[in-house]
Design a protein around this motif. Structure first.
Motif, short mmCIF file in Angstrom:
data_model
loop_
_atom_site.label_atom_id
_atom_site.label_comp_id
_atom_site.label_asym_id
_atom_site.label_seq_id
_atom_site.Cartn_x
_atom_site.Cartn_y
_atom_site.Cartn_z
N LYS A 50 0.85 -1.19 0.00
CA LYS A 50 0.00 0.00 0.00
C LYS A 50 0.88 1.24 0.00
CE LYS A 50 -2.23 -0.91 3.79
NZ LYS A 50 -3.13 -0.83 4.90
N PRO A 51 0.52 2.27 -0.75
CA PRO A 51 1.29 3.50 -0.68
C PRO A 51 1.12 4.13 0.70
CG PRO A 51 -0.64 3.81 -2.06
CD PRO A 51 -0.58 2.35 -1.69
N ARG A 52 2.21 4.62 1.25
CA ARG A 52 2.16 5.22 2.58
C ARG A 52 1.84 6.70 2.46
NH1 ARG A 52 5.02 2.56 6.94
NH2 ARG A 52 5.10 4.66 7.74
N ARG A 53 0.95 7.15 3.32
CA ARG A 53 0.65 8.57 3.38
C ARG A 53 1.55 9.20 4.43
NH1 ARG A 53 -5.87 8.53 3.65
NH2 ARG A 53 -6.11 6.68 2.40
N LYS A 54 2.19 10.29 4.10
CA LYS A 54 3.10 10.93 5.03
C LYS A 54 2.40 12.09 5.72
CE LYS A 54 7.16 9.48 2.80
NZ LYS A 54 8.48 9.29 3.15
N SER A 55 2.84 12.34 6.94
CA SER A 55 2.32 13.45 7.71
C SER A 55 3.48 14.37 8.05
CB SER A 55 1.67 12.95 9.00
OG SER A 55 1.32 14.04 9.81
N ALA A 67 -5.87 3.67 7.24
CA ALA A 67 -6.94 4.41 6.60
C ALA A 67 -7.17 3.89 5.18
CB ALA A 67 -6.59 5.90 6.54
N PRO A 68 -8.42 3.88 4.73
CA PRO A 68 -8.67 3.43 3.36
C PRO A 68 -8.06 4.41 2.36
CG PRO A 68 -10.67 4.32 4.33
CD PRO A 68 -9.64 4.28 5.42
N PRO A 69 -7.69 3.95 1.18
CA PRO A 69 -7.10 4.85 0.20
C PRO A 69 -8.11 5.87 -0.32
CG PRO A 69 -7.43 2.67 -0.74
CD PRO A 69 -7.77 2.58 0.71
N THR A 70 -7.62 7.01 -0.72
CA THR A 70 -8.46 8.07 -1.27
C THR A 70 -8.86 7.69 -2.69
OG1 THR A 70 -7.19 9.66 0.01
CG2 THR A 70 -8.56 10.54 -1.73
N PRO A 71 -10.16 7.81 -3.02
CA PRO A 71 -10.57 7.47 -4.40
C PRO A 71 -9.91 8.41 -5.40
CG PRO A 71 -12.48 8.08 -3.02
CD PRO A 71 -11.26 8.21 -2.18
N PRO A 72 -9.65 7.94 -6.61
CA PRO A 72 -8.96 8.77 -7.60
C PRO A 72 -9.77 10.00 -8.03
CG PRO A 72 -9.58 6.65 -8.55
CD PRO A 72 -9.91 6.60 -7.10
N ASP A 73 -11.10 9.94 -7.90
CA ASP A 73 -11.92 11.08 -8.32
C ASP A 73 -12.25 12.03 -7.15
OD1 ASP A 73 -13.55 9.31 -7.01
OD2 ASP A 73 -15.26 9.60 -8.34
#
Length: 90
Positions: A50-55, A67-73
């Motif tokens: 999974k791509p990691r989201r950075k803070s 956290a669930p991934p953000t939809p592309p739209d």
């Protein structure tokens, strides 16, 4: 404090064995032990990474791990507008 990096072994009785001479002045020292952990590559090979989201804030570092991934739209401006409409009963 001055830092030194060297390799050592912990034996079965829990003693720290440093197998190289140290060229430092005698006296008290602080010891930090970093032990490598076994890699989980075999269990994650079947799962895509999974791509990691950075803070930018250290307090939130692990918050987005599950956290669930953000939809592309996803449109952040639209989401903000929807939240403001709901908040102010528009």
């Amino acid at each position: 404090m001055q830092a030194y990096k060297l390799n050592a072994i912990i034996d079965e009785s829990g003693h720290l064995i440093i197998d190289e001479p140290l060229n430092i002045a005698p006296g008290k020292v602080e010891v930090i032990i970093l032990q490598p952990v076994p890699s989980l590559e075999t269990s994650t090979e079947s799962q895509p990474e999974k791509p990691r989201r950075k803070s930018k804030l250290k307090a939130f570092e692990g918050l987005f791990e599950n956290a669930p991934p953000t939809p592309p739209d996803f449109d952040p401006n639209q989401a903000q507008w929807e939240a403001l409409k709901e908040k102010h009963n528009l």
